[in-house]
Motif scaffolding. Structure first.
Motif, PDB file in Angstrom:
ATOM      1  N   TYR A 118       0.748   6.037  10.546  1.00 21.99           N
ATOM      2  CA  TYR A 118      -0.057   4.987   9.921  1.00 21.99           C
ATOM      3  C   TYR A 118      -0.287   3.861  10.917  1.00 21.99           C
ATOM      4  N   ALA A 171      -6.567  -1.765  10.297  1.00 24.39           N
ATOM      5  CA  ALA A 171      -7.428  -0.998   9.394  1.00 24.39           C
ATOM      6  C   ALA A 171      -8.624  -0.358  10.106  1.00 24.39           C
ATOM      7  N   LEU A 201      -7.323   2.648  12.020  1.00 23.59           N
ATOM      8  CA  LEU A 201      -6.876   3.658  11.065  1.00 23.59           C
ATOM      9  C   LEU A 201      -8.069   4.407  10.484  1.00 23.59           C
ATOM     10  N   ILE A 202      -9.038   3.681  10.001  1.00 25.34           N
ATOM     11  CA  ILE A 202     -10.210   4.291   9.374  1.00 25.34           C
ATOM     12  C   ILE A 202     -10.986   5.126  10.384  1.00 25.34           C
ATOM     13  N   ARG A 245      -4.796  -0.084  -1.360  1.00 28.89           N
ATOM     14  CA  ARG A 245      -5.076  -0.123   0.082  1.00 28.89           C
ATOM     15  C   ARG A 245      -5.336   1.281   0.639  1.00 28.89           C
ATOM     16  N   HIS A 258      -8.844   2.813   2.086  1.00 32.59           N
ATOM     17  CA  HIS A 258      -8.963   3.349   3.448  1.00 32.59           C
ATOM     18  C   HIS A 258      -9.621   4.731   3.440  1.00 32.59           C
ATOM     19  N   THR A 259      -9.213   5.589   2.506  1.00 32.34           N
ATOM     20  CA  THR A 259      -9.794   6.937   2.473  1.00 32.34           C
ATOM     21  C   THR A 259     -11.250   6.894   2.019  1.00 32.34           C
TER      22      THR A 259
END
Length: 161
Positions: A67, A71, A74-75, A94, A98-99
Motif C-alpha cells: 500500500y 494516493a 497508489l491509484i 478510502r 481508490h479502486t
C-alpha cells in the motif's frame, strides 16, 4: 444490490486489506476461494507496509503489492496493472474510492457509507458480530463463490524455513 457482470471474463483480480498482522492472515481463506474459482487469473494482494512477508509465499497469489500512502502513486500503480475486479476486505471508504478512481470495473466489498455503497457493484453488510474470517468470506459468497474451508493458512518462503 448486485449489478450485472460476467465473472467468467475476470482475468485480473486485486484483493485489498491493509490491516494488522492477524487480520491479514485471516483473509487467506478468501485468497484460496478466489484461486479455486479463478484458476487462471492473475491475483494480486495489496497489503500494508511490513505485511508483505505474511502472504508473499502464498501459492494462490501472483503478486503482492505494498500500500502506497501517496494516493496519486497508489491509484496510478493500480491503473497500470489493469485489474478487472477489486475485492475490498476492509470497510473503509478510502479503499473503495481508490479502486473507483483507478477505474477497476467491478468492485466488491463491505458497505461503508452511502457514497461507498454507490461505488461498489456488490456491497456486503459489515456484520461485526461475526468472526473476521466469516465476514471476509461473506464477500466472496456474495459473488456466488462457496469457500471449501474457513481455515487460515500461512506459507513460508525458503528463507523463513
Amino acid at each position: 444490490m448486485r449489478k450485472h457482470f460476467n465473472l467468467d471474463q475476470i482475468r485480473r483480480i486485486l484483493i485489498l486489506r491493509t490491516g494488522p498482522l492477524g487480520e491479514t492472515i485471516l483473509t487467506t481463506p478468501v485468497i484460496r476461494a478466489l484461486r479455486k474459482r479463478f484458476p487462471e487469473a492473475h491475483i494480486a494482494y495489496m497489503v500494508a507496509p511490513t505485511r508483505e512477508a505474511l502472504v508473499a509465499a502464498n501459492p494462490n497469489l501472483n503478486e503482492v503489492i505494498t500500500y502506497e500512502k501517496s494516493a496519486p502513486k497508489l491509484i496510478y500503480g493500480i491503473i497500470r496493472r489493469s485489474f478487472q475486479m477489486a475485492v475490498i476486505l476492509q470497510p473503509t471508504f478510502r479503499l473503495v474510492l481508490h479502486t473507483f478512481l483507478a477505474r477497476i470495473p467491478i468492485r466488491v466489498g463491505f458497505e461503508t457509507n452511502t457514497g461507498g455503497r454507490k461505488l461498489l457493484h456488490v456491497a456486503v453488510p459489515n456484520n461485526t458480530q461475526q468472526h473476521e474470517t466469516a465476514r471476509y468470506l461473506d464477500v466472496v459468497r456474495r459473488l456466488g463463490i462457496e469457500p471449501d474451508s474457513d481455515e487460515p493458512e500461512m506459507y513460508l518462503d525458503k528463507a523463513g524455513r
